[in-house]
Write a protein that holds these residues in place. Structure first.
Motif, PDB file in Angstrom:
ATOM      1  N   GLU A 133      -3.024 -13.097   7.380  1.00  0.00           N
ATOM      2  CA  GLU A 133      -4.459 -13.277   7.094  1.00  0.00           C
ATOM      3  C   GLU A 133      -5.210 -13.869   8.282  1.00  0.00           C
ATOM      4  O   GLU A 133      -6.361 -13.526   8.520  1.00  0.00           O
ATOM      5  CB  GLU A 133      -4.634 -14.198   5.867  1.00  0.00           C
ATOM      6  CG  GLU A 133      -4.409 -13.474   4.543  1.00  0.00           C
ATOM      7  CD  GLU A 133      -4.289 -14.436   3.360  1.00  0.00           C
ATOM      8  OE1 GLU A 133      -4.192 -15.668   3.595  1.00  0.00           O
ATOM      9  OE2 GLU A 133      -4.268 -13.958   2.215  1.00  0.00           O
ATOM     10  N   LYS A 159       5.491  -5.122  -0.439  1.00  0.00           N
ATOM     11  CA  LYS A 159       4.524  -5.058  -1.543  1.00  0.00           C
ATOM     12  C   LYS A 159       3.427  -6.110  -1.381  1.00  0.00           C
ATOM     13  O   LYS A 159       2.264  -5.872  -1.698  1.00  0.00           O
ATOM     14  CB  LYS A 159       5.238  -5.275  -2.897  1.00  0.00           C
ATOM     15  CG  LYS A 159       6.194  -4.167  -3.285  1.00  0.00           C
ATOM     16  CD  LYS A 159       5.471  -2.865  -3.601  1.00  0.00           C
ATOM     17  CE  LYS A 159       5.082  -2.806  -5.082  1.00  0.00           C
ATOM     18  NZ  LYS A 159       4.479  -1.472  -5.410  1.00  0.00           N
ATOM     19  N   LYS A 160       3.800  -7.278  -0.909  1.00  0.00           N
ATOM     20  CA  LYS A 160       2.841  -8.376  -0.743  1.00  0.00           C
ATOM     21  C   LYS A 160       1.868  -8.106   0.406  1.00  0.00           C
ATOM     22  O   LYS A 160       0.719  -8.555   0.387  1.00  0.00           O
ATOM     23  CB  LYS A 160       3.590  -9.688  -0.442  1.00  0.00           C
ATOM     24  CG  LYS A 160       4.296 -10.290  -1.640  1.00  0.00           C
ATOM     25  CD  LYS A 160       3.320 -11.111  -2.460  1.00  0.00           C
ATOM     26  CE  LYS A 160       4.019 -11.759  -3.644  1.00  0.00           C
ATOM     27  NZ  LYS A 160       3.053 -12.379  -4.568  1.00  0.00           N
ATOM     28  N   ASN A 162       1.175  -5.016   1.743  1.00  0.00           N
ATOM     29  CA  ASN A 162       0.746  -3.622   1.769  1.00  0.00           C
ATOM     30  C   ASN A 162      -0.767  -3.465   1.870  1.00  0.00           C
ATOM     31  O   ASN A 162      -1.272  -2.510   2.453  1.00  0.00           O
ATOM     32  CB  ASN A 162       1.255  -2.924   0.494  1.00  0.00           C
ATOM     33  CG  ASN A 162       1.461  -1.448   0.738  1.00  0.00           C
ATOM     34  OD1 ASN A 162       1.310  -0.991   1.869  1.00  0.00           O
ATOM     35  ND2 ASN A 162       1.793  -0.718  -0.312  1.00  0.00           N
ATOM     36  N   LYS A 163      -1.497  -4.415   1.291  1.00  0.00           N
ATOM     37  CA  LYS A 163      -2.954  -4.316   1.268  1.00  0.00           C
ATOM     38  C   LYS A 163      -3.595  -4.581   2.635  1.00  0.00           C
ATOM     39  O   LYS A 163      -4.770  -4.298   2.835  1.00  0.00           O
ATOM     40  CB  LYS A 163      -3.531  -5.289   0.232  1.00  0.00           C
ATOM     41  CG  LYS A 163      -3.151  -6.723   0.497  1.00  0.00           C
ATOM     42  CD  LYS A 163      -3.654  -7.660  -0.593  1.00  0.00           C
ATOM     43  CE  LYS A 163      -3.116  -9.062  -0.386  1.00  0.00           C
ATOM     44  NZ  LYS A 163      -3.222  -9.952  -1.514  1.00  0.00           N
ATOM     45  N   PHE A 164      -2.836  -5.133   3.551  1.00  0.00           N
ATOM     46  CA  PHE A 164      -3.384  -5.409   4.883  1.00  0.00           C
ATOM     47  C   PHE A 164      -3.210  -4.182   5.786  1.00  0.00           C
ATOM     48  O   PHE A 164      -2.280  -3.398   5.589  1.00  0.00           O
ATOM     49  CB  PHE A 164      -2.670  -6.607   5.522  1.00  0.00           C
ATOM     50  CG  PHE A 164      -2.862  -7.895   4.759  1.00  0.00           C
ATOM     51  CD1 PHE A 164      -4.029  -8.644   4.912  1.00  0.00           C
ATOM     52  CD2 PHE A 164      -1.885  -8.358   3.883  1.00  0.00           C
ATOM     53  CE1 PHE A 164      -4.204  -9.830   4.210  1.00  0.00           C
ATOM     54  CE2 PHE A 164      -2.060  -9.534   3.178  1.00  0.00           C
ATOM     55  CZ  PHE A 164      -3.232 -10.272   3.340  1.00  0.00           C
ATOM     56  N   PRO A 165      -4.090  -4.011   6.758  1.00  0.00           N
ATOM     57  CA  PRO A 165      -3.965  -2.858   7.674  1.00  0.00           C
ATOM     58  C   PRO A 165      -2.876  -3.088   8.705  1.00  0.00           C
ATOM     59  O   PRO A 165      -3.145  -3.478   9.833  1.00  0.00           O
ATOM     60  CB  PRO A 165      -5.348  -2.788   8.330  1.00  0.00           C
ATOM     61  CG  PRO A 165      -5.850  -4.203   8.315  1.00  0.00           C
ATOM     62  CD  PRO A 165      -5.244  -4.869   7.115  1.00  0.00           C
TER      63      PRO A 165
END
Lengths: 205, 205
Positions: A133, A159-160, A162-165
């Motif tokens: 982050e 999975k944790k 994955n939302k980041f580029p």
């Protein structure tokens, strides 16, 4: 075993709690200590005591360190965009010894292993998410041992994050350099074929 | 190996000096200590330190002991006339575990091994001669390991004690109880035959 001395008994009891050392080996070590000069035992004893009392971990990557930040994290020449996720300091040492990695590390402190009571909370996964982050990280390299626990841990972290580029990669598995195919196990050889790489790439280094 | 912490380096250096523990195992032990609660290392460290500081040896037989005289030498029920000559406390423990020996011991503290710089003066041979002179000893049992050093030591002691009116014996060598002949090495089987014992004796116990 019936010991003729409670001091020996106690030392054997403690030493035999170390992994891979049974009571027989522990007694052998105790007798060795008794044959050595006194300062040998003193140095050993104090090295063990101070190790545990004074050990520090890098506040960034959680590797063992002498300072608040380890020498790798503190080095501005290391690539700040690539993070190699490893289990412990041994893996850092092994990868550093290859001279092939110029990024930085994140030391998990173990692998997820429910059978041994190690869940994600015991590892530094939350700290890893925080780093993603707040730092300029672009690639995560998974470099855990190729076991079920290793794969589970990789997948949990994936999975944790994955939302980041991010680009995710994993160290390649396959036949060791200098190894003969006939001696490789089937799983490894199978992976070597299914995860084959372009020939030009394989010729590098 | 390049360590990220001088504390780890020092602990590995000390632990790796123990016999049978290489630097890789030492690092594994260090990481184990770091994963355990602090008091685990403290107990281990203090057991090692007090072991070497406070260890005592029986003034009679030189076995490791909690008191000035060990529990075996202090026991009036043990046969005072038979002395079993052994290398170290492990042999005492092994023989005691059989429950077959009711005499007392003399612990040499090693075997004569010129290659390792161990001569008769490093062992408690002079003390053994003194015991023979002042105690009511009638039999000496040699129970050293069956190696060249063991045989040399036996012979050296035998020559020193030969002038006294003593019976000398040695523990028997041969096929282990429950062993098959075909798996025994030739030397052992050879000794088993050449040093055979009366059949009635072999049936006892």
């Amino acid at each position: 075993m019936d010991f003729p001395s409670s001091l020996v008994q106690k030392a054997v009891d403690e030493i035999a709690q170390l992994p891979g050392i049974g009571r027989r080996s522990a007694l052998r070590l105790v007798l060795h200590l008794l044959r050595q000069p006194k300062d040998f035992s003193e140095r050993l004893s104090s090295a063990i005591a101070t190790l545990r009392q004074q050990i520090r971990y890098c506040t960034t990557c959680h590797n063992i360190s002498d300072a608040e930040e380890c020498s790798i994290c503190a080095n501005p020449l290391r690539n700040q965009e690539v993070l190699c996720v490893v289990e412990d300091v041994r893996d850092v040492m092994a990868i550093e010894a290859t001279g092939q990695f110029k990024g930085r590390y994140h030391v998990l402190g173990g692998k997820i292993a429910p059978m041994e009571g190690i869940g994600p909370q015991q590892l530094t996964i939350d700290a890893l998410i925080e780093r993603v982050e707040h730092e300029e990280i672009k690639e995560i390299i998974f470099a855990l041992g190729s076991t079920m626990e290793g794969d589970t841990t990789n997948y949990y972290i994936f999975k944790k994050l994955n939302k980041f580029p991010l680009v995710f990669s994993a160290i390649s598995r396959g036949i060791g350099v200098g190894d003969e195919l006939e001696y490789a196990d089937e799983l490894t050889l199978g992976r070597s074929i299914s995860q084959r790489i372009p020939f030009e790439v394989s010729m590098k280094n």
